[in-house]
Scaffold this motif. Structure first.
Motif, PDB file in Angstrom:
ATOM      1  N   LYS A   1       0.833  -1.205   0.000  1.00 23.39           N
ATOM      2  CA  LYS A   1       0.000   0.000   0.000  1.00 23.39           C
ATOM      3  C   LYS A   1       0.868   1.256   0.000  1.00 23.39           C
ATOM      4  CE  LYS A   1      -3.623  -2.334   2.550  1.00 23.39           C
ATOM      5  NZ  LYS A   1      -4.317  -2.420   3.846  1.00 23.39           N
ATOM      6  N   ASN A   2       1.876   1.267   0.850  1.00 25.90           N
ATOM      7  CA  ASN A   2       2.797   2.413   0.888  1.00 25.90           C
ATOM      8  C   ASN A   2       3.637   2.481  -0.377  1.00 25.90           C
ATOM      9  OD1 ASN A   2       1.965   3.262   3.417  1.00 25.90           O
ATOM     10  ND2 ASN A   2       3.491   2.025   4.465  1.00 25.90           N
ATOM     11  N   PHE A   3       4.070   1.302  -0.849  1.00 24.73           N
ATOM     12  CA  PHE A   3       4.938   1.262  -2.026  1.00 24.73           C
ATOM     13  C   PHE A   3       4.232   1.829  -3.250  1.00 24.73           C
ATOM     14  CE2 PHE A   3       6.781  -0.782  -5.748  1.00 24.73           C
ATOM     15  CZ  PHE A   3       8.125  -0.528  -5.549  1.00 24.73           C
ATOM     16  N   PHE A   4       3.010   1.364  -3.499  1.00 26.96           N
ATOM     17  CA  PHE A   4       2.289   1.805  -4.693  1.00 26.96           C
ATOM     18  C   PHE A   4       1.474   3.077  -4.475  1.00 26.96           C
ATOM     19  CE2 PHE A   4       2.759  -2.744  -5.875  1.00 26.96           C
ATOM     20  CZ  PHE A   4       3.472  -2.535  -7.045  1.00 26.96           C
ATOM     21  N   GLY A   5       1.044   3.339  -3.258  1.00 17.53           N
ATOM     22  CA  GLY A   5       0.192   4.495  -2.986  1.00 17.53           C
ATOM     23  C   GLY A   5       0.811   5.817  -3.407  1.00 17.53           C
ATOM     24  N   PHE A   6       2.019   6.064  -2.968  1.00 18.72           N
ATOM     25  CA  PHE A   6       2.704   7.305  -3.321  1.00 18.72           C
ATOM     26  C   PHE A   6       2.916   7.408  -4.826  1.00 18.72           C
ATOM     27  CE2 PHE A   6       6.698   9.503  -4.256  1.00 18.72           C
ATOM     28  CZ  PHE A   6       6.347  10.775  -3.832  1.00 18.72           C
ATOM     29  N   LYS A   7       3.280   6.314  -5.440  1.00 19.01           N
ATOM     30  CA  LYS A   7       3.553   6.331  -6.883  1.00 19.01           C
ATOM     31  C   LYS A   7       2.287   6.590  -7.691  1.00 19.01           C
ATOM     32  CE  LYS A   7       7.423   3.317  -6.097  1.00 19.01           C
ATOM     33  NZ  LYS A   7       7.408   3.587  -4.674  1.00 19.01           N
ATOM     34  N   ILE A   8       1.154   6.052  -7.254  1.00 18.82           N
ATOM     35  CA  ILE A   8      -0.114   6.299  -7.937  1.00 18.82           C
ATOM     36  C   ILE A   8      -0.514   7.761  -7.812  1.00 18.82           C
ATOM     37  CG2 ILE A   8      -2.602   5.825  -7.851  1.00 18.82           C
ATOM     38  CD1 ILE A   8      -1.843   2.905  -7.184  1.00 18.82           C
ATOM     39  N   VAL A   9      -0.416   8.307  -6.617  1.00 19.33           N
ATOM     40  CA  VAL A   9      -0.766   9.719  -6.401  1.00 19.33           C
ATOM     41  C   VAL A   9       0.167  10.616  -7.201  1.00 19.33           C
ATOM     42  CG1 VAL A   9      -0.840  11.562  -4.667  1.00 19.33           C
ATOM     43  CG2 VAL A   9      -1.826   9.330  -4.154  1.00 19.33           C
ATOM     44  N   PHE A  10       1.459  10.363  -7.135  1.00 14.63           N
ATOM     45  CA  PHE A  10       2.444  11.180  -7.840  1.00 14.63           C
ATOM     46  C   PHE A  10       2.251  11.095  -9.353  1.00 14.63           C
ATOM     47  CE2 PHE A  10       6.876  11.929  -9.372  1.00 14.63           C
ATOM     48  CZ  PHE A  10       6.970  13.245  -8.966  1.00 14.63           C
ATOM     49  N   SER A  11       1.986   9.891  -9.863  1.00 14.44           N
ATOM     50  CA  SER A  11       1.773   9.715 -11.300  1.00 14.44           C
ATOM     51  C   SER A  11       0.490  10.404 -11.757  1.00 14.44           C
ATOM     52  CB  SER A  11       1.700   8.231 -11.650  1.00 14.44           C
ATOM     53  OG  SER A  11       2.917   7.604 -11.355  1.00 14.44           O
ATOM     54  N   THR A  12      -0.539  10.357 -10.942  1.00 15.70           N
ATOM     55  CA  THR A  12      -1.798  11.024 -11.274  1.00 15.70           C
ATOM     56  C   THR A  12      -1.612  12.532 -11.343  1.00 15.70           C
ATOM     57  OG1 THR A  12      -3.065   9.255 -10.234  1.00 15.70           O
ATOM     58  CG2 THR A  12      -4.200  11.350 -10.568  1.00 15.70           C
ATOM     59  N   ILE A  13      -0.963  13.093 -10.351  1.00 16.56           N
ATOM     60  CA  ILE A  13      -0.723  14.547 -10.341  1.00 16.56           C
ATOM     61  C   ILE A  13       0.150  14.946 -11.525  1.00 16.56           C
ATOM     62  CG2 ILE A  13       0.406  16.422  -9.067  1.00 16.56           C
ATOM     63  CD1 ILE A  13      -0.553  14.989  -6.491  1.00 16.56           C
ATOM     64  N   TYR A  14       1.206  14.185 -11.788  1.00 21.10           N
ATOM     65  CA  TYR A  14       2.086  14.478 -12.909  1.00 21.10           C
ATOM     66  C   TYR A  14       1.335  14.374 -14.232  1.00 21.10           C
ATOM     67  CZ  TYR A  14       6.015  14.202 -16.137  1.00 21.10           C
ATOM     68  OH  TYR A  14       6.870  14.413 -17.186  1.00 21.10           O
ATOM     69  N   GLY A  15       0.539  13.331 -14.397  1.00 20.32           N
ATOM     70  CA  GLY A  15      -0.236  13.148 -15.620  1.00 20.32           C
ATOM     71  C   GLY A  15      -1.234  14.268 -15.853  1.00 20.32           C
ATOM     72  N   LEU A  16      -1.932  14.680 -14.798  1.00 17.65           N
ATOM     73  CA  LEU A  16      -2.878  15.786 -14.914  1.00 17.65           C
ATOM     74  C   LEU A  16      -2.162  17.081 -15.289  1.00 17.65           C
ATOM     75  CD1 LEU A  16      -5.235  15.110 -11.880  1.00 17.65           C
ATOM     76  CD2 LEU A  16      -5.817  14.909 -14.306  1.00 17.65           C
TER      77      LEU A  16
END
Length: 82
Positions: free
Chosen positions: A59-74
């Motif tokens: 959860k910690n491993f993927f959670g940050f990466k999902i949030v960061f990728s979403t913000i970057y993509g937007l």
């Protein structure tokens, strides 16, 4: 055109996926190489799993990466759409 108007267009989400998904994969691979390169190259995937994914660590491993990728993509998609 405002951000809210852009996100209503289907092409926005297509372009978002083209940016966010590869970015997520690259960030995940780099993170694994930095954190567990010795386990990867020695083939010790049990230790790799224990250190990064077992007992809810995924959860910690993927959670940050999902949030960061979403913000970057937007951000990138919004910036590049006219």
């Amino acid at each position: 055109m405002s951000f809210l108007e852009k996100i209503k267009q289907p092409i926005f989400w297509t372009n978002f996926a083209k940016v966010a998904i590869p970015f997520f994969i690259i960030v995940t691979l780099i993170s694994l190489l930095i954190n567990s390169s010795s386990e990867i190259f020695s083939g010790d995937f049990e230790t790799l799993n224990k250190n990064n994914f077992a007992e809810g660590k995924w959860k910690n491993f993927f959670g940050f990466k999902i949030v960061f990728s979403t913000i970057y993509g937007l951000y990138i998609t919004n910036k590049n759409m006219k």
